[in-house]
Motif scaffolding. Structure first.
Motif, PDB file in Angstrom:
ATOM      1  N   ILE A   1     -66.895 -46.473   9.510  1.00 20.03           N
ATOM      2  CA  ILE A   1     -66.824 -47.924   9.700  1.00 20.03           C
ATOM      3  C   ILE A   1     -65.879 -48.573   8.671  1.00 20.03           C
ATOM      4  O   ILE A   1     -65.158 -49.528   9.001  1.00 20.03           O
ATOM      5  CB  ILE A   1     -68.241 -48.548   9.648  1.00 20.03           C
ATOM      6  N   THR A   2     -65.815 -48.028   7.455  1.00 21.03           N
ATOM      7  CA  THR A   2     -64.896 -48.612   6.467  1.00 21.03           C
ATOM      8  C   THR A   2     -63.437 -48.370   6.879  1.00 21.03           C
ATOM      9  O   THR A   2     -62.584 -49.239   6.701  1.00 21.03           O
ATOM     10  CB  THR A   2     -65.111 -48.036   5.050  1.00 21.03           C
ATOM     11  N   GLU A   3     -63.173 -47.207   7.428  1.00 17.00           N
ATOM     12  CA  GLU A   3     -61.809 -46.941   7.917  1.00 17.00           C
ATOM     13  C   GLU A   3     -61.462 -47.898   9.049  1.00 17.00           C
ATOM     14  O   GLU A   3     -60.360 -48.450   9.124  1.00 17.00           O
ATOM     15  CB  GLU A   3     -61.703 -45.498   8.457  1.00 17.00           C
ATOM     16  N   PHE A   4     -62.444 -48.076   9.947  1.00 17.63           N
ATOM     17  CA  PHE A   4     -62.208 -48.923  11.113  1.00 17.63           C
ATOM     18  C   PHE A   4     -61.957 -50.370  10.694  1.00 17.63           C
ATOM     19  O   PHE A   4     -60.992 -51.006  11.137  1.00 17.63           O
ATOM     20  CB  PHE A   4     -63.433 -48.829  12.050  1.00 17.63           C
ATOM     21  N   VAL A   5     -62.818 -50.869   9.811  1.00 20.17           N
ATOM     22  CA  VAL A   5     -62.688 -52.262   9.370  1.00 20.17           C
ATOM     23  C   VAL A   5     -61.372 -52.454   8.613  1.00 20.17           C
ATOM     24  O   VAL A   5     -60.670 -53.454   8.794  1.00 20.17           O
ATOM     25  CB  VAL A   5     -63.903 -52.666   8.514  1.00 20.17           C
ATOM     26  N   ALA A   6     -61.042 -51.463   7.779  1.00 18.65           N
ATOM     27  CA  ALA A   6     -59.784 -51.577   7.035  1.00 18.65           C
ATOM     28  C   ALA A   6     -58.605 -51.678   7.999  1.00 18.65           C
ATOM     29  O   ALA A   6     -57.665 -52.458   7.787  1.00 18.65           O
ATOM     30  CB  ALA A   6     -59.612 -50.366   6.114  1.00 18.65           C
ATOM     31  N   GLN A   7     -58.670 -50.897   9.084  1.00 16.87           N
ATOM     32  CA  GLN A   7     -57.601 -50.944  10.079  1.00 16.87           C
ATOM     33  C   GLN A   7     -57.542 -52.321  10.747  1.00 16.87           C
ATOM     34  O   GLN A   7     -56.461 -52.887  10.938  1.00 16.87           O
ATOM     35  CB  GLN A   7     -57.843 -49.843  11.127  1.00 16.87           C
ATOM     36  N   MET A   8     -58.719 -52.880  11.067  1.00 16.00           N
ATOM     37  CA  MET A   8     -58.772 -54.209  11.697  1.00 16.00           C
ATOM     38  C   MET A   8     -58.172 -55.268  10.781  1.00 16.00           C
ATOM     39  O   MET A   8     -57.476 -56.177  11.218  1.00 16.00           O
ATOM     40  CB  MET A   8     -60.229 -54.582  12.028  1.00 16.00           C
ATOM     41  N   ILE A   9     -58.483 -55.149   9.491  1.00 17.49           N
ATOM     42  CA  ILE A   9     -57.929 -56.121   8.531  1.00 17.49           C
ATOM     43  C   ILE A   9     -56.415 -55.959   8.452  1.00 17.49           C
ATOM     44  O   ILE A   9     -55.657 -56.930   8.484  1.00 17.49           O
ATOM     45  CB  ILE A   9     -58.572 -55.929   7.141  1.00 17.49           C
ATOM     46  N   ARG A  10     -55.977 -54.686   8.403  1.00 16.02           N
ATOM     47  CA  ARG A  10     -54.548 -54.391   8.346  1.00 16.02           C
ATOM     48  C   ARG A  10     -53.834 -54.972   9.572  1.00 16.02           C
ATOM     49  O   ARG A  10     -52.757 -55.535   9.470  1.00 16.02           O
ATOM     50  CB  ARG A  10     -54.359 -52.866   8.320  1.00 16.02           C
ATOM     51  N   ASP A  11     -54.484 -54.840  10.736  1.00 10.51           N
ATOM     52  CA  ASP A  11     -53.881 -55.327  11.985  1.00 10.51           C
ATOM     53  C   ASP A  11     -54.009 -56.834  12.142  1.00 10.51           C
ATOM     54  O   ASP A  11     -53.572 -57.397  13.154  1.00 10.51           O
ATOM     55  CB  ASP A  11     -54.549 -54.648  13.193  1.00 10.51           C
ATOM     56  N   GLY A  12     -54.700 -57.464  11.209  1.00 13.59           N
ATOM     57  CA  GLY A  12     -54.862 -58.919  11.292  1.00 13.59           C
ATOM     58  C   GLY A  12     -55.906 -59.355  12.299  1.00 13.59           C
ATOM     59  O   GLY A  12     -55.987 -60.525  12.665  1.00 13.59           O
ATOM     60  N   LYS A  13     -56.738 -58.443  12.749  1.00 17.41           N
ATOM     61  CA  LYS A  13     -57.747 -58.812  13.741  1.00 17.41           C
ATOM     62  C   LYS A  13     -58.997 -59.380  13.089  1.00 17.41           C
ATOM     63  O   LYS A  13     -59.806 -60.025  13.749  1.00 17.41           O
ATOM     64  CB  LYS A  13     -58.113 -57.591  14.591  1.00 17.41           C
ATOM     65  N   LEU A  14     -59.178 -59.065  11.823  1.00 15.49           N
ATOM     66  CA  LEU A  14     -60.321 -59.625  11.097  1.00 15.49           C
ATOM     67  C   LEU A  14     -59.794 -60.472   9.956  1.00 15.49           C
ATOM     68  O   LEU A  14     -58.951 -60.027   9.193  1.00 15.49           O
ATOM     69  CB  LEU A  14     -61.203 -58.504  10.534  1.00 15.49           C
ATOM     70  N   LYS A  15     -60.313 -61.701   9.885  1.00 14.13           N
ATOM     71  CA  LYS A  15     -59.882 -62.584   8.798  1.00 14.13           C
ATOM     72  C   LYS A  15     -61.106 -62.917   7.947  1.00 14.13           C
ATOM     73  O   LYS A  15     -62.155 -63.281   8.478  1.00 14.13           O
ATOM     74  CB  LYS A  15     -59.284 -63.866   9.366  1.00 14.13           C
ATOM     75  N   LEU A  16     -60.939 -62.771   6.646  1.00 13.76           N
ATOM     76  CA  LEU A  16     -62.075 -62.992   5.758  1.00 13.76           C
ATOM     77  C   LEU A  16     -61.808 -64.160   4.824  1.00 13.76           C
ATOM     78  O   LEU A  16     -60.662 -64.415   4.442  1.00 13.76           O
ATOM     79  CB  LEU A  16     -62.337 -61.742   4.910  1.00 13.76           C
ATOM     80  N   ARG A  17     -62.885 -64.888   4.508  1.00 14.41           N
ATOM     81  CA  ARG A  17     -62.779 -65.904   3.459  1.00 14.41           C
ATOM     82  C   ARG A  17     -63.026 -65.191   2.141  1.00 14.41           C
ATOM     83  O   ARG A  17     -64.114 -64.689   1.892  1.00 14.41           O
ATOM     84  CB  ARG A  17     -63.822 -67.003   3.668  1.00 14.41           C
TER      85      ARG A  17
END
Lengths: 435, 390, 213
Positions: free
Chosen positions: A299-315
């Motif tokens: 899940i950490t790999e997956f989330v990191a990829q989503m962040i890299r792809d700009g699909k997840l935005k965090l405050r």
């Protein structure tokens, strides 16, 4: 002068009905002793430096917790039956004696209770011996001989019979997901016809940290992933693997493979669970006997990829955070950097432990030790190392990415009265989602 | 106050892992093996060197000869103002004349100090040294015959307390192993000519002497390192106190009665300082002997007079022999007391722990300090020690 | 036949044969144990990992140096010293040249002294640690001690023969060397070769996972 804390667990009184078949262990050792194991056993020079890396030795300073000692049962078999030139030595009567039930029992605690398969000893070993893999093989041999902690073996059998070590049957799973979905107003797809991504769960999360499941769902939904959980195969933990039961390990993996194939998933996401990742990502195909028909990510790999792809935005927060590396995900998994990427996106004040990353100390409950009752005192003692590490960082938030680590640490911190909360990386992330 | 963790050491030892072996046995085996190695070397060398010595001996690989290139003819007409008798007298006294050879000291025909040195060495140092060593040995033998082993008065308690840490033990045995190697080879060098040569003949002795010399020279520098480590490891607690005087006046308890002492008694403290001083003397003189051509500039001469490094070397051999004799003589007593002389002493340096009874009888003040300051950590160490996991 | 002729002739060839055949037999035997192929999808190259592990485990890493400083200093002292003595001591260079015809520049005497001091100090200190450290004591077996003492006696006799003036001392050194060579393939001294295998297998396993162990 206060009384001494117990430095080691009492060896469980051998149940009278246990029949120990030493020959079965010998056969298993002979069969499992490949050229890598032979190299390891021939290269060990008994320098004992591995003890300096082992958390069990670190807290007890008891020489019996020297990792290299755990090589001795298989070394006996290797030297007697398998090692090149052992024939010459046998003629001269120079081979070690055969394994006996008593000898195996003597090593039972070392092979099961006091090894978390964390692999720290390999780092310090001048020969680079992968002791954890030899211990894993030894567990299989010991179990074949009729040894092994009953609770760990029971967990493996429950997984086979009920689908999960904690009794998370398909019905219970359905109920709980419905409840979580309603309570938290979050969509959790279960048994979709097709999905790109099959998300698996750890029963530890489902039964003890259900917020994690919710957090995963929130992240998946926010990233717009086509995902599902499947009742055909959902349990990511693999106690067959941990308990040295190859047959059960294979059943657990087959269930997940079947589930993924039935929904046509090309990607299988392992939840926050260290050994589940190792079992599926690095040994799944080997246990199954054929390449996996999908990609496996943590899940950490997956989330990191989503962040890299700009699909997840965090405050981004300013609160300080420190991360406990689950051994099977960082040192033995190779996903060390992904967690760092996530942390960098999460907080502007990431504080690394010392040592950290691939060199981090184990929580004390990996490799199934969490499920071994007789090992409880020992792993509580080990947790003091982690307390010191976390306190040295002074970080406010303490996260990890393994429910097993989390459970171990929560139990130990209760015993040691340590107030710091142990949190899950996906949970704290879900709280900082932008939308 | 007795420790709450009253464990029975022997029971625990029996319960300990079977692979744990008694360290003392191994250590002694090691020292024996060391001695054996030396003796085997000697025996084998002698066995083969004897008859065929003439064919198997060559000049050393690094041997130099003193043959000078041919120079101009000597000038004639050397009648001087001095009588021949006076000239020869002066030469005998070491007076320097002129020589074609310009190397330092070449103007001296008879180096008179060398003869003095030889006389001191052969007439004084050697005879006294062997008598001292033989005397100490004799005293020890007689003492053992009369008094026997100093036994513990009370039975063993079964509880042990840590005495020497891992570092202390490693350093001690490091020094000890080099002490034995250098002692044996050094004694061969010092006494070989008068004692061994007549026994084994020149061929065998040449082999033995060559081996002893090379071994001695090679191990010397490591010994310097080890003696330095010894000093810094054991310096703490080895300062003399008033209680040591009382101990001395009571004859260390040998005259009857109880002589109080701290961690180290007067005898042990003396041995520490004796070993350190002898070690220092041996190191400095040994360096002079090892590197005579690499002395600092101010010690070197280039005149026709006898060069100072040669005189220094002569002194160095004497200092080296005297310090070594002093060191070995005291060392014999130390080895005696540490092994067969006193019950319960050796385990402090092998296992690292001693029985509480021993501690109380020989180092009561240390024992009480230890009991008063015992923390959980030290107690845990004791428990492990009792279990054989030192 | 003199002692020297014996040790330089028949015994030398016997020992060399046992050493070479024994070592090869053992190494090939280990490789022939075989290993099932890893079917997992590699994240990085296994070969790269193996090479990295071979290099990396020669030096302290992972922040453990302080804890293993004793082993590091004594181990390096002994192994470097022995390596230098073995291949660069003047009598050894001459001996190799006599055997093979190839020679190279030997060490000057001061270099020999430094290497010998380091090797002796390292070996003695490592063995003392083996005798006194509870962890090492529990691990050690007869092989550990025999190997240590054989190497010690070989080094000792070598030093005693340093004057190169007596055939009997030279022969004695050769005899000890031959004993060591015959013992070698049957013992843990094999780590001089198997360390490469062990590091490579671990390095490959970890390397595929994208980790340098």
């Amino acid at each position: 002068m206060k009384d001494l804390p117990d430095t080691g667990p009492a060896t469980p009184p051998p149940a009278p009905e246990r029949k120990i078949d030493a020959q079965a262990a010998i056969d298993h050792f002979i069969q499992g002793c490949g050229s890598h194991i032979g190299s390891y056993l021939d290269a060990c020079i008994h320098c004992g430096q591995c003890s300096q890396a082992c958390h069990f030795h670190e807290v007890t300073q008891d020489p019996k917790y020297t990792p290299a000692l755990k090589l001795q049962p298989i070394t006996r078999v290797y030297k007697r039956h398998k090692a090149p030139l052992s024939g010459v030595k046998r003629m001269l009567g120079l081979v070690p004696p055969e394994l006996t039930p008593e000898y195996l029992q003597e090593y039972e605690e070392l092979i099961f209770d006091s090894c978390t398969l964390c692999g720290r000893c390999t780092e310090v070993c001048p020969m680079g011996i992968d002791i954890a893999s030899v211990v894993a093989l030894s567990r299989q041999a010991f179990v074949a001989a009729g040894l092994g902690p009953p609770d760990l073996l029971q967990a493996a059998e429950t997984s086979r019979d009920k689908g999960s070590p904690l009794g998370l049957t398909a019905e219970v799973l359905r109920d709980r997901i419905e409840w979580l979905s309603d309570d938290n107003e979050v969509e959790i797809p279960l048994d979709s016809e097709t999905a790109d991504v099959l998300v698996t769960v750890s029963s530890i999360e489902m039964m003890k940290y259900p917020d994690s499941i919710v957090a995963v769902a929130k992240l998946m939904n926010a990233a717009g992933v086509d995902w599902t959980i499947s009742t055909k195969g959902y349990e990511a933990t693999n106690f067959g693997y941990l308990a040295g039961r190859g047959d059960i390990a294979k059943i657990m993996i087959t269930r997940l493979v079947d589930a993924a194939e039935s929904v046509g998933a090309k990607l299988l996401v392992i939840p926050e669970c260290g050994h589940a990742y190792g079992a599926m990502r690095w040994t799944g195909a080997n246990i199954l006997g054929r390449p996996l028909p999908f990609e496996v990510v943590h899940i950490t790999e997956f989330v990191a990829q989503m962040i890299r792809d700009g699909k997840l935005k965090l405050r981004k927060t300013e609160e300080s955070v420190t991360y406990h590396d689950p051994c099977q995900i960082s040192r033995r998994g190779g996903a060390t950097a992904d967690a760092r990427e996530i942390l960098a996106a999460y907080s502007s004040d990431v504080r690394e432990m010392d040592p950290t990353g691939n060199h981090n100390w184990c929580c004390g409950g990996g490799g199934g030790v969490q499920a071994i009752g007789t090992a409880a005192d020992l792993r509580h003692a080990v947790f003091q190392i982690k307390i010191n590490q976390v306190e040295a960082t002074g970080a406010k938030t303490f996260v990890s990415a393994c429910a097993n680590c989390r459970l171990t640490m929560d139990e130990s911190r209760e015993v040691l009265h340590w107030p710091q909360k142990v949190q899950s990386l996906v949970e704290v992330l879900a709280d900082r989602l932008e939308n | 106050m007795p420790s709450p963790i009253a464990l029975n050491a022997s029971a625990l030892r029996a319960a300990a892992h079977p692979a744990a072996r008694p360290v003392a046995a191994w250590l002694m085996a090691g020292v024996m093996a060391l001695l054996l190695a030396v003796f085997v070397t000697v025996a084998l060398a002698l066995a083969w060197a004897g008859p065929a010595a003439a064919q198997t001996v060559r000049p050393p690989a690094n041997a130099t000869t003193n043959i000078l290139p041919p120079g101009p003819d000597m000038q004639g007409g050397v009648l001087g103002n001095l009588s021949d008798g006076t000239i020869w007298h002066n030469i005998r006294k070491g007076a320097a004349g002129n020589s074609q050879d310009l190397r330092a000291g070449s103007g001296v025909l008879i180096q008179s100090q060398g003869d003095d040195w030889r006389l001191i060495r052969d007439r004084w140092v050697l005879p006294i040294a062997w008598k001292v060593l033989a005397g100490v040995l004799a005293v020890l033998v007689v003492y053992y015959a009369i008094r026997g082993r100093i036994k513990l008065k009370a039975p063993r308690s079964g509880r042990v307390i840590p005495r020497f840490s891992l570092v202390e033990r490693v350093v001690h045995w490091f020094v000890a192993s080099l002490f034995i190697l250098l002692g044996v080879t050094g004694l061969i060098i010092l006494f070989g000519r008068p004692f061994l040569l007549p026994l084994i003949g020149p061929g065998a002795f040449a082999v033995l002497a060559s081996a002893a010399l090379q071994g001695h020279n090679l191990f010397g520098p490591i010994f310097i390192v080890s003696i330095g480590a010894l000093f810094f490891t054991f310096a703490r607690g080895n300062g003399f106190r008033w209680v040591d005087l009382k101990w001395l006046l009571k004859g260390g308890g040998m005259l009857g009665g109880h002589a109080s002492s701290g961690r180290y008694n007067f005898g042990e403290k003396s041995w520490f300082w004796w070993a350190s001083l002898c070690g220092l003397a041996l190191s400095l003189s040994g360096l002079l002997l090892l590197f005579p051509d690499h002395l600092p500039g101010f010690l070197q001469g280039a005149s026709a007079e006898v060069p100072p490094e040669r005189i220094l070397m002569q002194w160095a051999t004497l200092v080296h022999a005297i310090a070594a004799t002093a060191f070995i003589a005291f060392g014999l007593g130390h080895i005696y007391l540490g092994t067969i002389g006193m019950e319960g002493a050796l385990e402090g340096m092998t296992r690292g722990t001693v029985d509480e009874t021993w501690a109380w009888e020989h180092h009561d003040l240390w024992y009480e300090d230890h009991k008063a300051g015992a923390s959980t950590d030290t107690s845990r160490a004791e428990v492990r020690a009792a279990a054989g996991d030192v | 036949m003199s002692f020297l002729e014996l040790t330089q002739g028949p015994l030398w060839y016997l020992a060399s044969a046992v050493f070479v055949i024994g070592v090869l037999w053992r190494l090939i035997g280990i490789l022939r144990l075989g290993r099932s192929t890893d079917r997992s999808v590699a994240r990085a190259s296994g070969l790269g990992g193996a090479l990295k592990a071979i290099a990396l485990h020669s030096v302290p890493h992972g922040g453990n140096l302080k804890r293993t400083l004793y082993h590091f200093l004594t181990g390096y002292g002994f192994h470097l010293g022995l390596f230098v003595l073995l291949f660069f001591a003047a009598p050894h260079v001459a001996f190799i040249k006599g055997l093979t015809g190839f020679g190279w520049t030997p060490l000057p005497r001061w270099g020999f002294l430094i290497a010998a001091e380091a090797a002796f100090a390292g070996l003695i200190l490592m063995w003392l640690r083996r005798m006194t450290d509870p962890v090492m004591r529990r691990l050690s077996d007869a092989d550990d001690h025999i190997a240590t003492w054989l190497v010690f006696v070989v080094m000792l006799t070598g030093c005693l023969a340093l004057q190169e003036a007596h055939d009997s001392l030279r022969a004695l050194h050769l005899l000890c060397v031959e004993a060591l060579m015959i013992y070698f393939p049957f013992s843990r001294l094999m780590h001089a070769f198997t360390f490469l295998f062990a590091r490579a297998y671990t390095g490959a396993t970890y390397g595929r996972r994208g980790v340098t162990p």
